[in-house]
Design a protein around this motif. Structure first.
Motif, PDB file in Angstrom:
ATOM      1  N   VAL A   1      10.736   5.756  10.600  1.00 43.27           N
ATOM      2  CA  VAL A   1      10.828   7.086   9.693  1.00 43.27           C
ATOM      3  C   VAL A   1      11.734   7.822   9.597  1.00 43.27           C
ATOM      4  N   ASP A   2      12.301   8.487   8.580  1.00 40.46           N
ATOM      5  CA  ASP A   2      13.361   9.170   8.482  1.00 40.46           C
ATOM      6  C   ASP A   2      14.471   8.596   8.370  1.00 40.46           C
ATOM      7  N   HIS A   3      14.386   7.360   8.360  1.00 37.16           N
ATOM      8  CA  HIS A   3      15.931   6.669   8.262  1.00 37.16           C
ATOM      9  C   HIS A   3      16.284   6.301   7.059  1.00 37.16           C
ATOM     10  N   GLY A   4      15.504   6.705   5.936  1.00 37.10           N
ATOM     11  CA  GLY A   4      15.985   6.840   4.601  1.00 37.10           C
ATOM     12  C   GLY A   4      15.518   5.583   3.761  1.00 37.10           C
ATOM     13  N   LYS A   5      14.292   5.227   3.919  1.00 36.34           N
ATOM     14  CA  LYS A   5      13.665   4.303   3.012  1.00 36.34           C
ATOM     15  C   LYS A   5      13.501   4.931   1.571  1.00 36.34           C
ATOM     16  N   THR A   6      13.046   5.961   1.665  1.00 32.59           N
ATOM     17  CA  THR A   6      12.617   6.745   0.358  1.00 32.59           C
ATOM     18  C   THR A   6      13.994   6.986  -0.234  1.00 32.59           C
ATOM     19  N   SER A   7      14.747   7.520   0.453  1.00 35.07           N
ATOM     20  CA  SER A   7      16.061   7.958  -0.253  1.00 35.07           C
ATOM     21  C   SER A   7      16.643   6.530  -0.814  1.00 35.07           C
ATOM     22  N   LEU A   8      16.885   5.681  -0.057  1.00 34.61           N
ATOM     23  CA  LEU A   8      17.419   4.236  -0.361  1.00 34.61           C
ATOM     24  C   LEU A   8      16.661   3.791  -1.590  1.00 34.61           C
ATOM     25  N   LEU A   9      15.419   3.758  -1.687  1.00 32.14           N
ATOM     26  CA  LEU A   9      14.636   3.258  -2.952  1.00 32.14           C
ATOM     27  C   LEU A   9      15.075   4.339  -4.109  1.00 32.14           C
TER      28      LEU A   9
ATOM     29  N   ARG B   1      17.155   3.365  -7.519  1.00 31.81           N
ATOM     30  CA  ARG B   1      16.643   3.510  -8.827  1.00 31.81           C
ATOM     31  C   ARG B   1      17.565   4.166  -9.778  1.00 31.81           C
ATOM     32  N   ASN B   2      18.166   5.132  -9.087  1.00 28.89           N
ATOM     33  CA  ASN B   2      19.241   5.866 -10.052  1.00 28.89           C
ATOM     34  C   ASN B   2      20.332   4.860 -10.438  1.00 28.89           C
ATOM     35  N   THR B   3      20.746   3.914  -9.774  1.00 31.98           N
ATOM     36  CA  THR B   3      21.976   3.012 -10.360  1.00 31.98           C
ATOM     37  C   THR B   3      21.440   2.668 -11.847  1.00 31.98           C
ATOM     38  N   ARG B   4      20.360   2.545 -11.974  1.00 28.52           N
ATOM     39  CA  ARG B   4      19.762   2.067 -13.322  1.00 28.52           C
ATOM     40  C   ARG B   4      19.753   3.140 -14.297  1.00 28.52           C
TER      41      ARG B   4
ATOM     42  N   GLU C   1      20.294   3.200 -19.131  1.00 29.59           N
ATOM     43  CA  GLU C   1      19.353   2.440 -19.766  1.00 29.59           C
ATOM     44  C   GLU C   1      18.307   3.187 -20.444  1.00 29.59           C
ATOM     45  N   ALA C   2      17.714   2.646 -21.492  1.00 25.06           N
ATOM     46  CA  ALA C   2      16.739   3.555 -22.347  1.00 25.06           C
ATOM     47  C   ALA C   2      15.747   4.222 -21.517  1.00 25.06           C
ATOM     48  N   GLY C   3      15.535   5.505 -21.890  1.00 27.57           N
ATOM     49  CA  GLY C   3      14.492   6.287 -21.378  1.00 27.57           C
ATOM     50  C   GLY C   3      15.004   6.713 -19.941  1.00 27.57           C
ATOM     51  N   GLY C   4      15.266   6.117 -19.215  1.00 30.98           N
ATOM     52  CA  GLY C   4      15.809   6.570 -17.724  1.00 30.98           C
ATOM     53  C   GLY C   4      14.886   7.234 -16.759  1.00 30.98           C
ATOM     54  N   ILE C   5      13.775   7.358 -17.613  1.00 32.39           N
ATOM     55  CA  ILE C   5      12.801   8.083 -16.493  1.00 32.39           C
ATOM     56  C   ILE C   5      11.576   6.897 -16.137  1.00 32.39           C
ATOM     57  N   THR C   6      11.545   7.000 -14.868  1.00 30.17           N
ATOM     58  CA  THR C   6      10.929   5.681 -14.378  1.00 30.17           C
ATOM     59  C   THR C   6       9.371   6.035 -14.236  1.00 30.17           C
ATOM     60  N   GLN C   7       8.465   5.163 -14.564  1.00 33.16           N
ATOM     61  CA  GLN C   7       7.031   5.263 -14.457  1.00 33.16           C
ATOM     62  C   GLN C   7       6.734   5.066 -13.035  1.00 33.16           C
ATOM     63  N   HIS C   8       5.905   5.634 -12.194  1.00 33.64           N
ATOM     64  CA  HIS C   8       5.482   5.080 -10.956  1.00 33.64           C
ATOM     65  C   HIS C   8       4.523   4.166 -10.874  1.00 33.64           C
TER      66      HIS C   8
ATOM     67  N   GLY D   1       4.571   1.418  -8.694  1.00 37.17           N
ATOM     68  CA  GLY D   1       4.606   0.843  -7.475  1.00 37.17           C
ATOM     69  C   GLY D   1       5.475  -0.168  -7.534  1.00 37.17           C
ATOM     70  N   ALA D   2       6.443  -0.536  -8.470  1.00 37.79           N
ATOM     71  CA  ALA D   2       7.569  -1.411  -8.207  1.00 37.79           C
ATOM     72  C   ALA D   2       8.118  -0.988  -9.339  1.00 37.79           C
ATOM     73  N   TYR D   3       9.560  -1.537  -9.174  1.00 37.03           N
ATOM     74  CA  TYR D   3      10.651  -1.286 -10.457  1.00 37.03           C
ATOM     75  C   TYR D   3      11.602  -2.395 -10.076  1.00 37.03           C
ATOM     76  N   GLN D   4      12.398  -2.387 -11.310  1.00 39.92           N
ATOM     77  CA  GLN D   4      13.526  -3.300 -11.580  1.00 39.92           C
ATOM     78  C   GLN D   4      14.654  -2.877 -11.807  1.00 39.92           C
ATOM     79  N   VAL D   5      15.837  -3.198 -11.195  1.00 42.84           N
ATOM     80  CA  VAL D   5      17.002  -2.692 -11.546  1.00 42.84           C
ATOM     81  C   VAL D   5      17.887  -3.840 -11.836  1.00 42.84           C
ATOM     82  N   GLU D   6      19.081  -3.673 -12.557  1.00 40.66           N
ATOM     83  CA  GLU D   6      20.086  -4.838 -13.061  1.00 40.66           C
ATOM     84  C   GLU D   6      21.059  -4.925 -12.408  1.00 40.66           C
TER      85      GLU D   6
END
Ligand code: GDP
Length: 585
Positions: free
Chosen positions: A105-113, A117-120, A125-132, A134-139
């Protein structure tokens, strides 16, 4: 290792694996150097001389093109020379890796995710706003990586306990200023129990207090030896906050994916796992599935867990409507009539009829499946060849107990059956422990600790054996006895009923108690204890139980009866007769 020098002959085409052999370095290292040279190839793919030569030069060789013969003889292997021909034949093509992020906890899991996600988004990429969902893809470099959005090992293991393994690679986040912590260890154990490869993300390297070397040493101490220290675990230093090292981490994940050679056939019926589901006021049941095989299309008939339905609509992680979902893609699905559970298996079927048949089959299988192992049944399952490893999960009161248990258990086991400690930690037995045990078919050892309420419930549901001990030798004895099929069953006392002696009658030398049953029941075969003023004055068997003149087998609460006890003639009015039995637990 000494740096290689001198000329080396490399063929015009060579398989990555053979190149590694030729250069005497790990496949890992070859692929990494290839990436650095802008070439993306997996272990069984062929690269040309130019790419291979770059790697060789980087390592310290002086490459030259082999004109005639091939030094390793490998590149002329027909299946290797025609790149991917065999796998293409079976239709199994490379699919994106599915990654779970775990750590303390607090080691930065959420921040890393978020940073990933922001790299995309940054890539515009189109839209840019991610829908939650439960999972996402990056390129990355034109290739995709799927991230599960629920960090932590709880979800990971809960899903696995349900028979669904979705993760290909586990990223273990360790804060460089804090180091290996209890949940880091837990995450490592959970990933290992699932036999999922690890990549360490050494986070918060921007912090002044960061001490990467110390953390690397701590990791080595718990058996996670990174490459720099001679092991094979990749460690990527990152700062989720500043966004540094994220791309490198992503490239490393692709590298591991290549080594794992992850493939799927997009042209068969779809198969997947539910990773999230909810009921929406407007759209009804929305379920996110991760497609593992085949492709799912709008209009397909599916069976999910114990319900069936038709795919009415689908959308991807950006909220965009799509008509088709391919392997490793997370996809929102509309059209189910009930909310499925995370971990439910999704299967595409031909039609309604096939759906009904599959549902029936699943119900039957669910009824038959009791795959949990208990120490009592271990020997039998060993004999049947069902178990080859006895997995144990140990929770104990203090670290010292764990050390002692580890030591004693390391000597247990036989030639055919190994005792394996999949996880140990200080603290009570929790629900997560039970999930891990269930997923790994392990027995839980609670040493001087309690079992949490929720853990007890889940254990009962899933048939996980939790054994409580207070002395080490007893535990070791039990395990050895179980290995030899000699385990004594454990019995527990169960109170069946109470009777109060109202008055007594003499019959010759014998004394009969005239009683009233005040709770439960008394049976002829009950064991009883007689309590007088809170003290036990007799403990033994009933000789006879009578209603009127008749011998009876049992008397229920509210009724009166005469009780004659075996070898006891001192009953007194006011005594309480407690009936109990020993039940096997
Ligand atoms: P989680 O509990 O593992 O999901 O951790 P969070 O992502 O919530 O991060 C915990 C805290 O650490 C937050 O205050 C973050 O802002 C901070 N944090 C996360 N990553 C970094 C980093 O790379 N550098 C610094 N300085 N802080 C970070």
């Amino acid at each position: 290792m000494e740096k290689p020098t001198g000329p080396i002959a490399i063929p015009a085409q060579i398989v990555v694996k053979d190149l590694a052999d030729l250069l005497k370095i790990s496949v890992n290292e070859v692929i990494r150097n290839l990436i650095a040279a802008g070439v993306f190839a997996s272990i069984n793919q062929v690269v040309n001389y130019e790419a291979a030569a770059k790697v060789a030069t980087e390592i310290g060789y002086e490459p030259e093109e082999a004109l005639v013969a091939v030094p390793t003889g490998a590149a002329i292997r027909p299946e290797a020379a025609t790149i991917g021909a065999k796998t293409a034949e079976q239709g199994r093509i490379v699919r994106p890796p599915v990654v779970t992020v775990m750590g303390h906890v607090d080691h930065g899991k959420t921040s890393l995710l978020d940073a990933i996600r922001n790299t995309r988004v940054a890539a515009g990429e189109a839209g840019g706003i991610t829908q939650h969902i439960g999972a996402y893809q990056v390129e990355v470099n034109g290739r995709k990586i799927t991230f599960l959005d629920t960090p932590g090992h709880e979800a990971f293991t809960a899903m696995r306990a349900r028979g669904a393994q979705v993760t290909d690679i586990a990223v273990i986040v360790v804060a460089a200023d804090d180091g290996v912590m209890p949940q880091t260890q837990e995450a490592i154990d959970h990933a290992r129990a699932a036999k999922v490869p690890l990549v360490v993300a050494l986070n918060k390297i921007d912090k002044p207090g960061a001490n990467p070397d110390k953390v690397k040493q701590q990791l080595a101490d718990v058996g996670v030896v990174i490459e720099e220290y001679g092991g094979d675990v990749i460690c990527a230093p990152v700062s989720a906050k500043k966004g540094t090292g994220i791309n490198e981490l992503l490239e490393m994940l692709l590298l591991v994916a290549d080594i794992e050679d992850l493939r799927a056939n997009p042209n068969t019926r779809a198969q997947g796992v539910i990773i999230e589901a909810r009921l929406d006021k407007n759209t009804g049941v929305t379920a996110t599935a991760l497609i593992q095989e085949g492709s799912l299309k709008v209009g397909d008939t599916i069976v999910v867990g114990t319900v069936s339905g038709k795919v009415r609509a689908m959308f991807d992680d950006t909220g965009k409507r799509i008509k088709k979902a391919t392997p490793s893609m997370p996809v929102g699905i509309l059209g189910l009539s009930e909310v499925p559970e995370a971990g439910d298996i999704l299967t595409e079927v031909e039609d309604e009829k096939a759906a009904r048949a599959l549902l029936q089959q699943r119900r039957n299988a669910a009824a038959a499946a009791q795959n949990a192992i208990s120490l009592d049944t271990l020997y039998m399952q060993m004999q049947e060849g069902k178990v080859k490893e006895l997995n144990l999960l140990v929770k104990a009161d203090v670290q010292g107990s764990i050390e002692a248990l580890r030591h004693s258990l390391s000597r247990a086991g036989t030639e055919t059956l190994k005792v394996r400690l999949i996880h140990d930690a200080v603290g009570n037995v929790t629900e997560t422990d039970v999930h891990l045990a269930s997923a790994s078919k392990a027995i839980i050892i609670a040493f001087n600790v309690k079992v949490d309420g929720p853990a007890q419930r889940v254990a009962a549901n899933e048939g996980v054996d939790i054994r409580t001990y207070t002395v080490i030798y007893k535990l070791v004895d039990d395990i050895e006895a179980a290995l030899q099929g000699l385990l004594e069953p454990v019995y527990k006392e169960q109170v069946d009923g109470h009777a109060e002696v109202i008055q007594t009658f003499k019959a010759g030398k014998r004394m009969i108690g005239g009683c009233k049953i005040t709770s439960g029941k008394l049976t002829r075969s009950s064991r009883v204890r007689v309590m007088r003023g809170g003290k036990e004055v007799f403990n033994g068997l009933i000789e006879s139980l009578r209603r009127g003149k008749d011998d009876v087998r049992e008397v229920l609460s509210g009724f009166e009866c005469g009780i004659l006890l075996e070898d006891y003639n001192d009953l007194q009015a006011g005594d309480i007769v407690e009936a109990y039995s020993m039940v096997r637990v």
